[in-house]
Design a protein around this motif. Sequence first.
Motif, PDB file in Angstrom:
ATOM      1  N   SER A  59      77.425   6.958 -62.655  1.00  0.00           N
ATOM      2  CA  SER A  59      78.808   6.647 -62.295  1.00  0.00           C
ATOM      3  C   SER A  59      78.852   5.565 -61.223  1.00  0.00           C
ATOM      4  N   THR A  60      77.870   5.523 -60.317  1.00  0.00           N
ATOM      5  CA  THR A  60      77.855   4.463 -59.312  1.00  0.00           C
ATOM      6  C   THR A  60      77.652   3.109 -59.975  1.00  0.00           C
ATOM      7  N   SER A  61      76.829   3.077 -61.019  1.00  0.00           N
ATOM      8  CA  SER A  61      76.641   1.828 -61.751  1.00  0.00           C
ATOM      9  C   SER A  61      77.921   1.442 -62.473  1.00  0.00           C
ATOM     10  N   GLN A  62      78.651   2.431 -62.979  1.00  0.00           N
ATOM     11  CA  GLN A  62      79.922   2.162 -63.641  1.00  0.00           C
ATOM     12  C   GLN A  62      80.918   1.587 -62.643  1.00  0.00           C
ATOM     13  N   ALA A  63      80.944   2.149 -61.443  1.00  0.00           N
ATOM     14  CA  ALA A  63      81.862   1.647 -60.418  1.00  0.00           C
ATOM     15  C   ALA A  63      81.499   0.207 -60.059  1.00  0.00           C
ATOM     16  N   PHE A  64      80.202  -0.055 -59.932  1.00  0.00           N
ATOM     17  CA  PHE A  64      79.751  -1.416 -59.629  1.00  0.00           C
ATOM     18  C   PHE A  64      80.149  -2.372 -60.746  1.00  0.00           C
ATOM     19  N   ALA A  65      79.949  -1.957 -61.996  1.00  0.00           N
ATOM     20  CA  ALA A  65      80.306  -2.805 -63.134  1.00  0.00           C
ATOM     21  C   ALA A  65      81.799  -3.093 -63.144  1.00  0.00           C
ATOM     22  N   ALA A  66      82.610  -2.078 -62.826  1.00  0.00           N
ATOM     23  CA  ALA A  66      84.067  -2.266 -62.792  1.00  0.00           C
ATOM     24  C   ALA A  66      84.460  -3.241 -61.686  1.00  0.00           C
ATOM     25  N   GLU A  67      83.850  -3.094 -60.521  1.00  0.00           N
ATOM     26  CA  GLU A  67      84.136  -4.009 -59.410  1.00  0.00           C
ATOM     27  C   GLU A  67      83.708  -5.430 -59.761  1.00  0.00           C
ATOM     28  N   THR A  68      82.546  -5.559 -60.383  1.00  0.00           N
ATOM     29  CA  THR A  68      82.042  -6.867 -60.772  1.00  0.00           C
ATOM     30  C   THR A  68      82.945  -7.492 -61.823  1.00  0.00           C
ATOM     31  N   ALA A  69      83.415  -6.676 -62.773  1.00  0.00           N
ATOM     32  CA  ALA A  69      84.323  -7.186 -63.807  1.00  0.00           C
ATOM     33  C   ALA A  69      85.616  -7.685 -63.185  1.00  0.00           C
ATOM     34  N   ALA A  70      86.163  -6.948 -62.210  1.00  0.00           N
ATOM     35  CA  ALA A  70      87.398  -7.370 -61.553  1.00  0.00           C
ATOM     36  C   ALA A  70      87.187  -8.683 -60.808  1.00  0.00           C
ATOM     37  N   ALA A  71      86.066  -8.800 -60.114  1.00  0.00           N
ATOM     38  CA  ALA A  71      85.759 -10.041 -59.395  1.00  0.00           C
ATOM     39  C   ALA A  71      85.577 -11.193 -60.377  1.00  0.00           C
ATOM     40  N   SER A  72      84.923 -10.909 -61.496  1.00  0.00           N
ATOM     41  CA  SER A  72      84.708 -11.929 -62.497  1.00  0.00           C
ATOM     42  C   SER A  72      86.031 -12.404 -63.087  1.00  0.00           C
ATOM     43  N   TRP A  73      86.920 -11.456 -63.353  1.00  0.00           N
ATOM     44  CA  TRP A  73      88.222 -11.818 -63.915  1.00  0.00           C
ATOM     45  C   TRP A  73      88.930 -12.801 -62.985  1.00  0.00           C
ATOM     46  N   ALA A  74      88.970 -12.469 -61.721  1.00  0.00           N
ATOM     47  CA  ALA A  74      89.650 -13.333 -60.760  1.00  0.00           C
ATOM     48  C   ALA A  74      88.995 -14.711 -60.698  1.00  0.00           C
ATOM     49  N   THR A  75      87.687 -14.746 -60.825  1.00  0.00           N
ATOM     50  CA  THR A  75      86.969 -16.012 -60.774  1.00  0.00           C
ATOM     51  C   THR A  75      87.191 -16.827 -62.044  1.00  0.00           C
ATOM     52  N   MET A  76      87.166 -16.170 -63.192  1.00  0.00           N
ATOM     53  CA  MET A  76      87.314 -16.891 -64.458  1.00  0.00           C
ATOM     54  C   MET A  76      88.743 -17.352 -64.696  1.00  0.00           C
ATOM     55  N   ASP A  77      89.732 -16.585 -64.241  1.00  0.00           N
ATOM     56  CA  ASP A  77      91.131 -16.940 -64.460  1.00  0.00           C
ATOM     57  C   ASP A  77      91.518 -18.058 -63.490  1.00  0.00           C
ATOM     58  N   ALA A  78      91.000 -19.242 -63.767  1.00  0.00           N
ATOM     59  CA  ALA A  78      91.110 -20.381 -62.857  1.00  0.00           C
ATOM     60  C   ALA A  78      92.551 -20.749 -62.513  1.00  0.00           C
ATOM     61  N   ASN A  79      93.465 -20.640 -63.467  1.00  0.00           N
ATOM     62  CA  ASN A  79      94.851 -21.004 -63.198  1.00  0.00           C
ATOM     63  C   ASN A  79      95.700 -19.800 -62.784  1.00  0.00           C
ATOM     64  N   ALA A  80      95.079 -18.640 -62.638  1.00  0.00           N
ATOM     65  CA  ALA A  80      95.732 -17.410 -62.155  1.00  0.00           C
ATOM     66  C   ALA A  80      96.984 -17.053 -62.955  1.00  0.00           C
ATOM     67  N   ASP A  81      96.931 -17.272 -64.273  1.00  0.00           N
ATOM     68  CA  ASP A  81      98.091 -16.934 -65.102  1.00  0.00           C
ATOM     69  C   ASP A  81      97.993 -15.525 -65.686  1.00  0.00           C
ATOM     70  N   GLY A  82      96.927 -14.807 -65.344  1.00  0.00           N
ATOM     71  CA  GLY A  82      96.775 -13.440 -65.829  1.00  0.00           C
ATOM     72  C   GLY A  82      96.131 -13.338 -67.196  1.00  0.00           C
ATOM     73  N   ALA A  83      95.671 -14.457 -67.740  1.00  0.00           N
ATOM     74  CA  ALA A  83      95.018 -14.463 -69.047  1.00  0.00           C
ATOM     75  C   ALA A  83      93.890 -15.486 -69.028  1.00  0.00           C
ATOM     76  N   LEU A  84      92.910 -15.251 -69.875  1.00  0.00           N
ATOM     77  CA  LEU A  84      91.802 -16.191 -70.002  1.00  0.00           C
ATOM     78  C   LEU A  84      92.003 -17.050 -71.242  1.00  0.00           C
ATOM     79  N   SER A  85      91.739 -18.318 -71.099  1.00  0.00           N
ATOM     80  CA  SER A  85      91.816 -19.249 -72.222  1.00  0.00           C
ATOM     81  C   SER A  85      90.396 -19.570 -72.676  1.00  0.00           C
ATOM     82  N   PRO A  86      90.250 -20.148 -73.862  1.00  0.00           N
ATOM     83  CA  PRO A  86      88.911 -20.551 -74.312  1.00  0.00           C
ATOM     84  C   PRO A  86      88.233 -21.499 -73.320  1.00  0.00           C
TER      85      PRO A  86
END
Length: 93
Positions: free
Chosen positions: A22-49
């Motif tokens: 479960s600690t690894s799951q929590a880490f993965a979830a935190e990493t995914a959230a950080a990744s989302w914010a980093t990848m969503d360059a225009n901060a529109d709430g969606a990822l483009s190709p």
Amino acid sequence: MKRRYAVVAGIAFAIPFGTALSTSQAFAAETAAASWATMDANADGALSPEEVAGTPWEATFDDMDTSGDGKVTKEEFQTYMKDMKASQNSDDE
């Protein structure tokens, strides 16, 4: 840009191992959230190709984009991640 790839690579590495504890799951979830914010360059709430180009998510973009509108929303991303986790769990049985 290099930071985005490092975060995404971390997620790609963490996902297969994230179900072990479960600690690894929590880490993965935190990493995914950080990744989302980093990848969503225009901060529109969606990822483009363009935003996922050159990342591990580029190959699965069409699978994640269940609405077919050319964007991956956070909900679509989360659903994809849940489905991938369920698939991994069923493969382990």
